[in-house]
Motif scaffolding. Structure first.
Motif, PDB file in Angstrom:
ATOM      1  N   HIS A 447     -32.417 -20.899 -18.458  1.00  0.00           N
ATOM      2  CA  HIS A 447     -32.210 -19.219 -19.498  1.00  0.00           C
ATOM      3  C   HIS A 447     -31.645 -19.866 -21.086  1.00  0.00           C
ATOM      4  CE1 HIS A 447     -32.871 -16.399 -16.181  1.00  0.00           C
ATOM      5  NE2 HIS A 447     -32.305 -17.181 -15.527  1.00  0.00           N
ATOM      6  N   MET A 448     -30.808 -19.516 -21.433  1.00  0.00           N
ATOM      7  CA  MET A 448     -30.172 -20.521 -23.002  1.00  0.00           C
ATOM      8  C   MET A 448     -31.483 -20.703 -23.583  1.00  0.00           C
ATOM      9  SD  MET A 448     -27.755 -19.227 -23.818  1.00  0.00           S
ATOM     10  CE  MET A 448     -27.121 -19.956 -25.192  1.00  0.00           C
ATOM     11  N   ILE A 449     -32.089 -22.022 -23.178  1.00  0.00           N
ATOM     12  CA  ILE A 449     -33.169 -22.508 -24.260  1.00  0.00           C
ATOM     13  C   ILE A 449     -34.102 -21.438 -24.164  1.00  0.00           C
ATOM     14  CG2 ILE A 449     -35.010 -24.389 -23.776  1.00  0.00           C
ATOM     15  CD1 ILE A 449     -32.966 -26.491 -22.510  1.00  0.00           C
ATOM     16  N   VAL A 450     -34.879 -20.790 -22.833  1.00  0.00           N
ATOM     17  CA  VAL A 450     -35.136 -19.793 -23.438  1.00  0.00           C
ATOM     18  C   VAL A 450     -35.097 -18.943 -23.865  1.00  0.00           C
ATOM     19  CG1 VAL A 450     -37.334 -17.661 -22.211  1.00  0.00           C
ATOM     20  CG2 VAL A 450     -36.231 -20.083 -21.012  1.00  0.00           C
ATOM     21  N   ASP A 451     -34.417 -17.968 -24.312  1.00  0.00           N
ATOM     22  CA  ASP A 451     -33.883 -17.248 -25.182  1.00  0.00           C
ATOM     23  C   ASP A 451     -33.522 -17.675 -27.013  1.00  0.00           C
ATOM     24  OD1 ASP A 451     -33.450 -15.756 -23.326  1.00  0.00           O
ATOM     25  OD2 ASP A 451     -31.265 -15.843 -22.674  1.00  0.00           O
ATOM     26  N   CYS A 452     -32.993 -19.147 -26.625  1.00  0.00           N
ATOM     27  CA  CYS A 452     -33.688 -19.671 -27.922  1.00  0.00           C
ATOM     28  C   CYS A 452     -34.460 -19.847 -28.761  1.00  0.00           C
ATOM     29  CB  CYS A 452     -32.155 -20.525 -28.150  1.00  0.00           C
ATOM     30  SG  CYS A 452     -30.785 -20.805 -27.811  1.00  0.00           S
ATOM     31  N   CYS A 453     -36.040 -19.812 -27.862  1.00  0.00           N
ATOM     32  CA  CYS A 453     -37.375 -19.915 -27.986  1.00  0.00           C
ATOM     33  C   CYS A 453     -37.203 -18.528 -28.391  1.00  0.00           C
ATOM     34  CB  CYS A 453     -37.539 -20.242 -27.045  1.00  0.00           C
ATOM     35  SG  CYS A 453     -39.991 -20.913 -27.292  1.00  0.00           S
ATOM     36  N   ALA A 454     -36.969 -17.490 -27.726  1.00  0.00           N
ATOM     37  CA  ALA A 454     -37.424 -16.037 -27.584  1.00  0.00           C
ATOM     38  C   ALA A 454     -37.300 -15.320 -28.926  1.00  0.00           C
ATOM     39  CB  ALA A 454     -37.369 -15.689 -26.254  1.00  0.00           C
ATOM     40  N   GLN A 455     -35.982 -15.891 -30.172  1.00  0.00           N
ATOM     41  CA  GLN A 455     -35.734 -15.734 -31.143  1.00  0.00           C
ATOM     42  C   GLN A 455     -35.870 -16.080 -32.640  1.00  0.00           C
ATOM     43  OE1 GLN A 455     -33.186 -12.841 -31.137  1.00  0.00           O
ATOM     44  NE2 GLN A 455     -33.335 -13.067 -28.287  1.00  0.00           N
ATOM     45  N   GLN A 456     -36.703 -17.508 -32.267  1.00  0.00           N
ATOM     46  CA  GLN A 456     -37.331 -17.357 -33.600  1.00  0.00           C
ATOM     47  C   GLN A 456     -38.628 -16.751 -33.742  1.00  0.00           C
ATOM     48  OE1 GLN A 456     -36.081 -20.680 -34.918  1.00  0.00           O
ATOM     49  NE2 GLN A 456     -34.800 -20.572 -33.082  1.00  0.00           N
ATOM     50  N   LYS A 483     -38.545 -19.948 -11.239  1.00  0.00           N
ATOM     51  CA  LYS A 483     -38.710 -18.220 -11.464  1.00  0.00           C
ATOM     52  C   LYS A 483     -38.537 -17.716 -12.596  1.00  0.00           C
ATOM     53  CE  LYS A 483     -34.440 -16.199  -9.182  1.00  0.00           C
ATOM     54  NZ  LYS A 483     -34.507 -15.146  -9.820  1.00  0.00           N
ATOM     55  N   ILE A 484     -37.974 -18.635 -13.504  1.00  0.00           N
ATOM     56  CA  ILE A 484     -37.668 -17.696 -14.918  1.00  0.00           C
ATOM     57  C   ILE A 484     -39.308 -16.822 -15.505  1.00  0.00           C
ATOM     58  CG2 ILE A 484     -37.626 -18.345 -17.737  1.00  0.00           C
ATOM     59  CD1 ILE A 484     -34.976 -20.179 -16.923  1.00  0.00           C
ATOM     60  N   PHE A 485     -40.234 -18.157 -15.023  1.00  0.00           N
ATOM     61  CA  PHE A 485     -41.798 -17.850 -15.239  1.00  0.00           C
ATOM     62  C   PHE A 485     -41.927 -16.320 -14.286  1.00  0.00           C
ATOM     63  CE2 PHE A 485     -46.290 -17.773 -13.914  1.00  0.00           C
ATOM     64  CZ  PHE A 485     -46.485 -17.511 -15.499  1.00  0.00           C
ATOM     65  N   VAL A 486     -42.070 -16.522 -13.289  1.00  0.00           N
ATOM     66  CA  VAL A 486     -42.141 -15.306 -12.618  1.00  0.00           C
ATOM     67  C   VAL A 486     -41.418 -14.099 -12.914  1.00  0.00           C
ATOM     68  CG1 VAL A 486     -42.655 -14.168 -10.491  1.00  0.00           C
ATOM     69  CG2 VAL A 486     -42.569 -16.779  -9.908  1.00  0.00           C
ATOM     70  N   LYS A 499     -41.313 -12.005 -29.389  1.00  0.00           N
ATOM     71  CA  LYS A 499     -40.610 -12.583 -28.564  1.00  0.00           C
ATOM     72  C   LYS A 499     -41.691 -12.786 -26.933  1.00  0.00           C
ATOM     73  CE  LYS A 499     -36.036 -10.990 -29.539  1.00  0.00           C
ATOM     74  NZ  LYS A 499     -34.880 -10.311 -27.908  1.00  0.00           N
ATOM     75  N   LEU A 500     -42.718 -11.675 -27.145  1.00  0.00           N
ATOM     76  CA  LEU A 500     -43.617 -12.260 -26.076  1.00  0.00           C
ATOM     77  C   LEU A 500     -44.698 -13.323 -26.189  1.00  0.00           C
ATOM     78  CD1 LEU A 500     -45.758  -9.447 -24.198  1.00  0.00           C
ATOM     79  CD2 LEU A 500     -46.841 -11.447 -25.548  1.00  0.00           C
ATOM     80  N   PHE A 506     -44.268 -20.678 -24.736  1.00  0.00           N
ATOM     81  CA  PHE A 506     -43.574 -21.886 -24.083  1.00  0.00           C
ATOM     82  C   PHE A 506     -43.711 -22.293 -22.696  1.00  0.00           C
ATOM     83  CE2 PHE A 506     -39.819 -22.302 -21.370  1.00  0.00           C
ATOM     84  CZ  PHE A 506     -38.494 -23.637 -22.332  1.00  0.00           C
ATOM     85  N   MET A 507     -43.915 -21.175 -21.951  1.00  0.00           N
ATOM     86  CA  MET A 507     -44.343 -21.126 -20.276  1.00  0.00           C
ATOM     87  C   MET A 507     -45.430 -22.124 -20.415  1.00  0.00           C
ATOM     88  SD  MET A 507     -41.806 -20.579 -18.677  1.00  0.00           S
ATOM     89  CE  MET A 507     -40.765 -19.547 -19.029  1.00  0.00           C
ATOM     90  N   ALA A 508     -47.027 -21.909 -21.380  1.00  0.00           N
ATOM     91  CA  ALA A 508     -47.965 -22.795 -21.061  1.00  0.00           C
ATOM     92  C   ALA A 508     -47.413 -24.155 -21.611  1.00  0.00           C
ATOM     93  CB  ALA A 508     -48.881 -21.795 -22.057  1.00  0.00           C
ATOM     94  N   HIS A 509     -46.753 -24.413 -22.470  1.00  0.00           N
ATOM     95  CA  HIS A 509     -46.391 -25.444 -22.653  1.00  0.00           C
ATOM     96  C   HIS A 509     -45.425 -26.527 -21.274  1.00  0.00           C
ATOM     97  CE1 HIS A 509     -44.962 -29.197 -24.587  1.00  0.00           C
ATOM     98  NE2 HIS A 509     -43.958 -29.179 -24.053  1.00  0.00           N
TER      99      HIS A 509
END
Length: 587
Positions: A447-456, A483-486, A499-500, A506-509
């Motif tokens: 979750h922290m990695i996804v959140d940091c990516c979304a903040q860029q 689960k994060i993807f769903v 962020k979207l 990120f998920m596509a990668h």
């Protein structure tokens, strides 16, 4: 009268006339002196007359002794001392205690003023004697005083003491950090006054005040009382229009908090140093300041080893207990100068009782603590409760469950700092693996990695490669990302457009690199008929990015074969999912 001639032609006429004139003059002067004595008011008495009256006897033959005037004026003097605006002249502590004990009404102005003067002297004295060795004891003594009522005087004394002794700035900052953990409004007040003082001094070109204010703010940043954003704002303002004094103040500020900025915001520190290097190359500043800038670059190259952010002896506050104030340099703040002077409180006794309760919670004091009233009430309650039965708690191993999630907050902070301080994804992955993440905390890392990516601002491939590496190292990270993807698809309407897009790419990668399973797209919640406009945009970002179409990977082709075959050739009641085949194809 005839003149007497002695034969030499001289006469005594002039001599006799002068004697008569002298006698008449002395007579007139005596008369004037007598008239003045008669016209003198009765209240004013000479020493001789007063001495004569003192020696006179009254009817009983006892000499009447009159009370000195100084003693008669003592009550008036005391009232004058208590009613003046600033407290009047100095009152010795012993006399102050006697005056306070003589007042029975604790809600009166006189009693509150005496208590205010005692509080001021106590806070000022404790701040003046604080050092590295006794900072713990001084903090405990300050908590025993009503520091909420004297917060204005506390802030004023700290700033004044730091201005007079700049070498003890780190000690005063540590003291403010300790107080800030229990009373954040006090730490915020100190920071607001420092920002106000710096802005005034900067406009008036007062170099000494700018140096002292910025040094105090730098150490508050090191103690995490102030946010690192204000540090970057101060340095940017000082080097916006570079002069000899502004660059010198900026260099001194960077020396104090450079190590902290290197830990929490390395990119910001790099930008500031680039700006300083540009100023140095332009050579528009004095030679002395140029040497200071070169020394600053040498200090940064050594990693600020001679300028630690917090001394080991002053690192007294846990990161989870500290409250950071996100104040900005551009906002207007009220320094609340009225808190520095006495103000009458209608609910004085109630406020004092509230602070006693807070003090007992902070210092873990018993109900019969040091104050007299609390001690009496506590002892009475103990006497009343002597007859009540006391439940005994069996001794043994007790499991303490931390409901404050302090360890979880610390883990998230360490993950964030590690990500921000890493140069590439391999180094970041290596550092994160050293954090010894416990079983069950893998989802927090994901979750922290996804959140940091979304903040860029824009998508950075760094985060996709980092998540891919974790999925390839340990299969335990695959399930959390799926689960994060769903969950992201279900709640994608809550995200902003930027962020979207970041989360979709990120998920596509992860799908394109076969880091997670394609079977996630077969979830019922991802049905086309249930898509909204926002979720459709998310899937477009997911599909278009990096050519992440299912037919471009081996497992993607398996997914298409399974989906088309089940949909077109297998009846609904006879469809058997090919999970085993697709799972076996997963490396």
């Amino acid at each position: 009268m005839a003149a007497v001639d002695h034969g030499n032609g001289e006469s005594f006429r002039g001599t006799v006339g002068e004697d008569d004139e002298t006698e008449r003059r002395s007579h007139r002067s005596d008369e004037r002196r007598r008239e003045k004595r008669e016209e003198r008011p009765r209240g004013k008495e000479t020493k001789s007359s007063r001495r004569g009256k003192d020696n006179e006897d009254d009817g009983d033959g006892v000499a009447a002794i009159e009370e000195p005037a100084a003693k008669r004026m003592r009550p008036a003097e005391e009232n004058q001392l208590l009613t003046t605006k600033t407290g009047g002249a100095y009152i010795p502590p012993a006399r102050l205690r006697m005056m306070q004990a003589a007042i029975t009404d604790k809600s009166s102005i006189a009693y509150q003023r005496i208590a205010w003067e005692a509080l001021k002297k106590s806070i000022h004295g404790l701040i003046n004697k604080v050092n590295v060795a006794n900072i713990h004891e001084v903090a405990l003594q300050l908590f025993k005083e009503n520091i909420v009522r004297g917060r204005g005087w506390f802030a004023k004394s700290c700033i004044q003491a730091q201005t007079q002794s700049p070498t003890f700035t780190h000690v005063f900052a540590a003291l403010v950090a300790i107080i800030n953990t229990k009373f954040p409004q006090i730490g915020e007040l100190v920071l607001k006054r420092l920002i106000t003082n710096f802005r005034k001094a900067y406009k008036r070109n007062q170099k000494a005040t700018c140096l002292s204010s910025t040094r105090f703010i730098a150490h508050l940043v090191n103690q995490q009382v102030a946010d690192e954003v204000i540090a970057l704002e101060i340095v940017t303002l000082l080097m916006e229009t570079p002069t000899d004094d502004s660059v010198e103040v900026a260099i001194g500020f960077l020396k104090e908090c450079g190590l902290k900025l290197l830990e929490v915001s390395p990119k910001g520190l790099a930008a500031v140093c680039d700006q300083l290097r540009t100023i140095l190359h332009e050579a528009q500043i004095d030679t002395r300041v140029q040497y200071m800038a070169e020394v600053m670059f040498a200090i940064r190259k050594d990693g600020f080893k001679d300028y630690p952010s917090v001394m080991k002896e002053l690192d007294l506050v846990e990161e989870g207990d500290q409250f950071t104030h996100p104040l900005s340099l551009t906002d207007e703040y009220n320094p609340e100068d009225k808190l520095d002077v006495f103000q009458f409180e209608a609910d004085f006794e109630a406020n004092e009782d509230k602070y006693r309760t807070i003090r007992r919670d902070i210092l873990d004091e018993e109900a019969d603590g040091s104050d007299g009233e609390g001690g009496e009430s506590g002892s009475d309650e103990d006497d009343e409760d002597d007859d009540t039965p006391v439940e005994t708690v069996p001794t043994g191993d007790v499991t303490i469950v931390d409901q404050t999630e302090t360890n979880l907050v610390t883990l998230r902070k360490n993950i964030y700092l590690t990500i921000q301080s890493s140069l590439d994804y391999e180094e970041c992955c290596h550092k994160l693996m050293k954090l010894n993440i416990k079983p069950g905390q893998e989802s927090e890392l994901c979750h922290m990695i996804v959140d940091c990516c979304a903040q860029q601002r824009t998508y950075e491939k760094f985060f996709g490669l980092l998540a891919q590496r974790f999925c390839q190292i340990n299969q335990q990270y695959v399930e959390p990302y799926q689960k994060i993807f769903v969950d992201s698809y279900d709640t994608i309407h809550r995200l902003e457009t930027n962020k979207l897009r970041n989360v979709g790419k990120f998920m596509a990668h992860l799908f394109f690199t076969d880091a997670i399973s394609w079977l996630v797209r077969s979830e019922p919640s991802l049905d086309l008929s249930r898509r909204s406009k926002i979720s459709h945009l998310f899937m477009i970002e997911w599909d278009v990015f990096a050519g992440a179409w299912p037919h471009q990977t081996e497992r993607g082709r398996h997914y298409l074969i399974q989906s088309d075959f089940h949909k077109d050739h297998v009846p609904g009641d006879c469809r058997v999912p090919w999970h085993g085949f697709l799972d076996s194809a997963h490396p």
